[in-house]
Design a protein around this motif. Structure first.
Motif, short mmCIF file in Angstrom:
data_model
loop_
_atom_site.label_atom_id
_atom_site.label_comp_id
_atom_site.label_asym_id
_atom_site.label_seq_id
_atom_site.Cartn_x
_atom_site.Cartn_y
_atom_site.Cartn_z
N MET A 1 0.85 -1.20 0.00
CA MET A 1 0.00 0.00 0.00
C MET A 1 0.88 1.25 0.00
O MET A 1 1.97 1.26 0.53
CB MET A 1 -0.91 -0.02 1.23
N MET A 2 0.34 2.29 -0.57
CA MET A 2 1.06 3.57 -0.64
C MET A 2 1.28 4.14 0.76
O MET A 2 0.55 3.84 1.69
CB MET A 2 0.24 4.60 -1.42
N ASN A 3 2.24 4.98 0.85
CA ASN A 3 2.57 5.65 2.10
C ASN A 3 1.58 6.81 2.29
O ASN A 3 1.86 7.93 1.89
CB ASN A 3 4.02 6.15 2.02
N ALA A 4 0.43 6.55 2.86
CA ALA A 4 -0.58 7.58 3.07
C ALA A 4 -0.24 8.40 4.32
O ALA A 4 0.30 7.86 5.29
CB ALA A 4 -1.96 6.95 3.24
N PRO A 5 -0.58 9.70 4.32
CA PRO A 5 -0.32 10.51 5.51
C PRO A 5 -1.23 10.11 6.67
O PRO A 5 -2.30 9.57 6.46
CB PRO A 5 -0.61 11.94 5.04
N GLU A 6 -0.76 10.39 7.88
CA GLU A 6 -1.55 10.13 9.08
C GLU A 6 -2.59 11.22 9.29
O GLU A 6 -3.62 11.00 9.92
CB GLU A 6 -0.64 10.10 10.31
N LEU A 7 -2.30 12.42 8.78
CA LEU A 7 -3.19 13.56 8.95
C LEU A 7 -3.21 14.37 7.66
O LEU A 7 -2.16 14.62 7.07
CB LEU A 7 -2.68 14.45 10.09
N VAL A 8 -4.41 14.76 7.24
CA VAL A 8 -4.59 15.67 6.11
C VAL A 8 -5.50 16.78 6.60
O VAL A 8 -6.57 16.50 7.16
CB VAL A 8 -5.23 14.95 4.90
N ILE B 1 -7.00 20.88 5.66
CA ILE B 1 -7.10 22.07 4.80
C ILE B 1 -6.99 23.29 5.72
O ILE B 1 -7.77 23.42 6.67
CB ILE B 1 -8.44 22.09 4.05
N ASP B 2 -6.02 24.15 5.46
CA ASP B 2 -5.84 25.36 6.27
C ASP B 2 -6.16 26.58 5.41
O ASP B 2 -5.33 27.03 4.62
CB ASP B 2 -4.41 25.44 6.81
N ALA B 3 -7.38 27.09 5.58
CA ALA B 3 -7.82 28.24 4.78
C ALA B 3 -6.98 29.47 5.06
O ALA B 3 -6.71 30.27 4.15
CB ALA B 3 -9.29 28.52 5.06
N ALA B 4 -6.52 29.65 6.30
CA ALA B 4 -5.76 30.85 6.66
C ALA B 4 -4.47 30.96 5.86
O ALA B 4 -4.09 32.05 5.41
CB ALA B 4 -5.47 30.85 8.15
N SER B 5 -3.78 29.84 5.66
CA SER B 5 -2.53 29.88 4.89
C SER B 5 -2.73 29.44 3.45
O SER B 5 -1.77 29.39 2.68
CB SER B 5 -1.48 28.97 5.56
N ALA B 6 -3.98 29.11 3.08
CA ALA B 6 -4.31 28.63 1.73
C ALA B 6 -3.43 27.46 1.34
O ALA B 6 -2.85 27.40 0.26
CB ALA B 6 -4.22 29.76 0.71
N SER B 7 -3.31 26.49 2.28
CA SER B 7 -2.45 25.33 2.06
C SER B 7 -3.11 24.05 2.56
O SER B 7 -3.93 24.08 3.47
CB SER B 7 -1.12 25.49 2.79
N LEU B 8 -2.69 22.95 1.95
CA LEU B 8 -3.06 21.63 2.41
C LEU B 8 -1.88 21.10 3.22
O LEU B 8 -0.74 21.09 2.74
CB LEU B 8 -3.31 20.71 1.20
N PHE B 9 -2.14 20.70 4.46
CA PHE B 9 -1.11 20.15 5.33
C PHE B 9 -1.26 18.64 5.38
O PHE B 9 -2.37 18.12 5.46
CB PHE B 9 -1.24 20.71 6.75
N MET B 10 -0.13 17.95 5.38
CA MET B 10 -0.11 16.50 5.54
C MET B 10 1.01 16.12 6.49
O MET B 10 2.11 16.66 6.40
CB MET B 10 0.09 15.81 4.19
N ARG B 11 0.71 15.21 7.42
CA ARG B 11 1.75 14.66 8.29
C ARG B 11 1.91 13.20 7.92
O ARG B 11 0.96 12.42 7.96
CB ARG B 11 1.39 14.79 9.77
N TRP B 12 3.13 12.84 7.55
CA TRP B 12 3.43 11.50 7.05
C TRP B 12 3.85 10.59 8.21
O TRP B 12 4.26 11.07 9.27
CB TRP B 12 4.53 11.60 5.99
N PRO B 13 3.78 9.27 8.02
CA PRO B 13 4.13 8.33 9.08
C PRO B 13 5.55 8.52 9.64
O PRO B 13 5.79 8.24 10.80
CB PRO B 13 4.00 6.95 8.41
N ASP B 14 6.48 9.03 8.83
CA ASP B 14 7.85 9.24 9.32
C ASP B 14 8.00 10.54 10.11
O ASP B 14 9.08 10.89 10.53
CB ASP B 14 8.85 9.21 8.16
N GLY B 15 6.87 11.28 10.29
CA GLY B 15 6.90 12.52 11.05
C GLY B 15 7.07 13.77 10.21
O GLY B 15 6.91 14.88 10.70
#
Length: 108
Positions: free
Chosen positions: A1-8, A10-24
């Protein structure tokens, strides 16, 4: 399986998508970058035809729907065709970080 992030998130304030990956590792991808990096058939055709992308710099990401091997991203311009595989999102984040590092080293 692909290395999916632990957390996804949407941060409207910074207009960015944040992802936290299993390696930190944490990735921050601007909405405009994601919209212009869409690889759906319609967007790829526009790129191949050397047409300008159908996005604006202030485009907003309104939803990120898990879709097995990646995320289906939904933008406020109505575009929702692109599924961004996890590996592609990882590469975009790595490329963006490399560009930021180069920019920072030039300003030092």
């Amino acid at each position: 399986m692909m290395n999916a992030p632990e957390l996804v998130a949407i941060d409207a304030a910074s207009a960015s998508l944040f992802m936290r990956w299993p390696d930190g590792a944490v990735s921050e991808l601007p909405f405009a970058l994601l919209r212009s990096a869409c690889m759906c058939a319609q967007c790829r055709k526009r790129k191949l035809d050397r047409e300008t992308p159908l996005s604006s710099p202030d485009v907003k990401l309104v939803d990120a729907r898990p879709s097995g091997y990646g995320l289906q991203l939904v933008f406020d311009d109505g575009h929702d065709r692109g599924i961004f595989p996890w590996i592609y999102l990882e590469r975009l984040a790595r490329d963006q970080q490399t560009a930021a590092d180069h920019q920072e080293s030039r300003t030092l």
